[in-house]
Design a protein around this motif. Structure first.
Motif, PDB file in Angstrom:
ATOM      1  N   ALA A 115       9.864   2.728   0.636  1.00 18.57           N
ATOM      2  CA  ALA A 115       9.392   2.964  -0.740  1.00 18.57           C
ATOM      3  C   ALA A 115      10.181   4.095  -1.399  1.00 18.57           C
ATOM      4  CB  ALA A 115       7.899   3.282  -0.728  1.00 18.57           C
ATOM      5  N   LEU A 116      10.554   5.105  -0.616  1.00 16.33           N
ATOM      6  CA  LEU A 116      11.354   6.211  -1.155  1.00 16.33           C
ATOM      7  C   LEU A 116      12.801   5.776  -1.387  1.00 16.33           C
ATOM      8  CD1 LEU A 116       9.789   8.942   1.114  1.00 16.33           C
ATOM      9  CD2 LEU A 116       9.840   9.075  -1.394  1.00 16.33           C
ATOM     10  N   ALA A 117      13.364   5.042  -0.429  1.00 18.09           N
ATOM     11  CA  ALA A 117      14.746   4.569  -0.579  1.00 18.09           C
ATOM     12  C   ALA A 117      14.870   3.641  -1.783  1.00 18.09           C
ATOM     13  CB  ALA A 117      15.201   3.859   0.688  1.00 18.09           C
ATOM     14  N   ARG A 118      13.840   2.827  -1.999  1.00 17.82           N
ATOM     15  CA  ARG A 118      13.828   1.903  -3.135  1.00 17.82           C
ATOM     16  C   ARG A 118      13.940   2.657  -4.459  1.00 17.82           C
ATOM     17  NH1 ARG A 118       9.036  -0.498  -1.941  1.00 17.82           N
ATOM     18  NH2 ARG A 118      10.102  -1.667  -0.313  1.00 17.82           N
ATOM     19  N   ARG A 119      13.505   3.909  -4.462  1.00 20.51           N
ATOM     20  CA  ARG A 119      13.542   4.735  -5.675  1.00 20.51           C
ATOM     21  C   ARG A 119      14.768   5.640  -5.734  1.00 20.51           C
ATOM     22  NH1 ARG A 119       8.633   3.075  -4.534  1.00 20.51           N
ATOM     23  NH2 ARG A 119       7.141   2.753  -6.228  1.00 20.51           N
ATOM     24  N   ALA A 145       0.838  -1.202   0.000  1.00 20.82           N
ATOM     25  CA  ALA A 145       0.000   0.000   0.000  1.00 20.82           C
ATOM     26  C   ALA A 145       0.869   1.247   0.000  1.00 20.82           C
ATOM     27  CB  ALA A 145      -0.936  -0.007   1.211  1.00 20.82           C
ATOM     28  N   ALA A 146       1.897   1.255   0.834  1.00 16.32           N
ATOM     29  CA  ALA A 146       2.796   2.404   0.906  1.00 16.32           C
ATOM     30  C   ALA A 146       3.519   2.616  -0.413  1.00 16.32           C
ATOM     31  CB  ALA A 146       3.801   2.208   2.034  1.00 16.32           C
ATOM     32  N   ASP A 147       3.933   1.517  -1.046  1.00 16.22           N
ATOM     33  CA  ASP A 147       4.651   1.625  -2.315  1.00 16.22           C
ATOM     34  C   ASP A 147       3.761   2.252  -3.391  1.00 16.22           C
ATOM     35  OD1 ASP A 147       7.386   0.658  -3.362  1.00 16.22           O
ATOM     36  OD2 ASP A 147       5.996   0.138  -4.974  1.00 16.22           O
ATOM     37  N   CYS A 173       7.697   8.450  10.749  1.00 16.09           N
ATOM     38  CA  CYS A 173       7.846   7.364   9.762  1.00 16.09           C
ATOM     39  C   CYS A 173       7.223   6.056  10.216  1.00 16.09           C
ATOM     40  CB  CYS A 173       9.316   7.157   9.455  1.00 16.09           C
ATOM     41  SG  CYS A 173      10.290   6.570  10.883  1.00 16.09           S
ATOM     42  N   GLY A 174       6.894   5.935  11.517  1.00 12.93           N
ATOM     43  CA  GLY A 174       6.345   4.679  12.008  1.00 12.93           C
ATOM     44  C   GLY A 174       7.309   3.529  11.776  1.00 12.93           C
ATOM     45  N   SER A 175       6.811   2.439  11.237  1.00  7.45           N
ATOM     46  CA  SER A 175       7.658   1.275  10.980  1.00  7.45           C
ATOM     47  C   SER A 175       8.394   1.371   9.640  1.00  7.45           C
ATOM     48  CB  SER A 175       6.830  -0.010  11.031  1.00  7.45           C
ATOM     49  OG  SER A 175       5.784   0.048  10.082  1.00  7.45           O
ATOM     50  N   GLY A 176       8.338   2.537   8.989  1.00  3.91           N
ATOM     51  CA  GLY A 176       9.200   2.805   7.845  1.00  3.91           C
ATOM     52  C   GLY A 176       8.672   2.402   6.490  1.00  3.91           C
ATOM     53  N   ARG A 177       7.368   2.178   6.387  1.00  8.21           N
ATOM     54  CA  ARG A 177       6.815   1.716   5.098  1.00  8.21           C
ATOM     55  C   ARG A 177       7.120   2.696   3.964  1.00  8.21           C
ATOM     56  NH1 ARG A 177       1.210   1.470   4.755  1.00  8.21           N
ATOM     57  NH2 ARG A 177       1.083   3.271   6.122  1.00  8.21           N
ATOM     58  N   LEU A 180       2.319   9.471  -5.707  1.00  5.99           N
ATOM     59  CA  LEU A 180       2.767  10.780  -5.249  1.00  5.99           C
ATOM     60  C   LEU A 180       3.866  11.317  -6.166  1.00  5.99           C
ATOM     61  CD1 LEU A 180       3.558  11.502  -1.499  1.00  5.99           C
ATOM     62  CD2 LEU A 180       5.051  12.344  -3.296  1.00  5.99           C
ATOM     63  N   LEU A 181       4.843  10.484  -6.477  1.00  6.36           N
ATOM     64  CA  LEU A 181       5.967  10.943  -7.299  1.00  6.36           C
ATOM     65  C   LEU A 181       5.555  11.152  -8.753  1.00  6.36           C
ATOM     66  CD1 LEU A 181       8.773   8.664  -5.811  1.00  6.36           C
ATOM     67  CD2 LEU A 181       8.344  11.087  -5.322  1.00  6.36           C
ATOM     68  N   GLU A 182       4.567  10.403  -9.176  1.00  2.80           N
ATOM     69  CA  GLU A 182       4.098  10.547 -10.561  1.00  2.80           C
ATOM     70  C   GLU A 182       3.248  11.800 -10.738  1.00  2.80           C
ATOM     71  OE1 GLU A 182       1.064   8.250 -13.587  1.00  2.80           O
ATOM     72  OE2 GLU A 182       2.173   7.043 -12.133  1.00  2.80           O
TER      73      GLU A 182
END
Length: 245
Positions: free
Chosen positions: A58-62, A25-27, A50-54, A33-35
């Motif tokens: 997703a941002l780091a992955r990009r 869901a976060a991804d 950030c909570g548990s970092g979801r 958002l980025l699109e």
């Protein structure tokens, strides 16, 4: 000093209550958002609350360099355990007092991680801190509930079963806040565990005023994660995008 509601609520049981909010869901939210927003495609990002970092993952992955901050040691530990990205780090701090000054290109504050405090001044100070953390022309994205929609569509009672536990939620509006009582029962406890949540019901106009006062311009507001136009009594969310002057 008395423990504040968010210090008690964002622990192990929180992960159970919101288990349906997962990485996929976060991804999807970050992809949209980025699109759809004119957000820089590289840079340093602060994921505030950030909570548990979801969303951090997703941002780091990009390819972004991401710092996720939160107050909850439990959620930060979960975030650390799931972190496989060298450009992603986590730190513990209170969003009312963050140590960053003109360090970030983008600040994101997602999944209604705003309006937790009992005074409007404390909440406004959080937006000033977002501005403080950003470089000039840095961008902010705040994903917040839509107060008008919440008031019109409040579900007073709901319950669900997760991992053999019964979770009952009660919601009401009081003194300008939406409040939630969460009761979690399982076989190992005689009494249910009780948690409270509350979020200040800021209007779009109040949010825009706080953003403006903190030094943001080019403010846009969207009504959902498809980034459709915000419509007061129809949009489930208020997602703000703005640029630091």
């Amino acid at each position: 000093m008395a423990e504040e509601w968010f210090e008690r609520s964002f622990r192990e049981d929180y992960v159970l209550v919101y288990r349906h909010r997962d990485d996929s869901a976060a991804d999807g939210e970050i992809a949209n958002l980025l699109e759809r927003l004119p957000v820089k495609d590289t840079g340093r990002v602060l994921d505030l609350c950030c909570g548990s970092g979801r969303h951090s993952r997703a941002l780091a992955r990009r390819g972004y360099e991401v710092v996720g901050v939160d107050l909850s040691p439990v959620l930060l530990q979960l975030a650390e355990e799931q972190n496989n990205y060298p450009q992603l780090s986590f730190a513990r701090c209170d969003m009312r007092d963050i140590p960053f000054h003109e360090e970030f290109d983008i600040v994101v504050n997602l999944f209604t991680s705003f309006g937790y405090f009992s005074t409007d001044e404390e909440n406004a100070n959080v937006i000033r801190n977002m501005a403080q953390a950003l470089k000039t022309k840095g961008e902010v994205v705040i994903d917040f509930l839509n107060a008008a929609y919440v008031i019109d569509n409040l579900v007073p009672h709901s319950s669900k079963e997760v991992s053999g536990m019964l979770i009952k939620e009660e919601r009401w509006i009081q003194d300008g806040f939406v409040k939630k009582r969460i009761l979690i029962s399982d076989e190992s406890s005689n009494e249910p565990r009780e948690y409270m949540e509350q979020v200040r019901l800021f209007s779009a106009q109040q949010m825009i005023a706080m953003l403006t006062e903190a030094g943001f311009e080019k403010i846009q507001v969207f009504g959902n994660y498809q980034f459709d136009e915000y419509v007061a009594h129809e949009s489930p969310r208020m997602i703000f995008y703005a640029v630091k002057q």
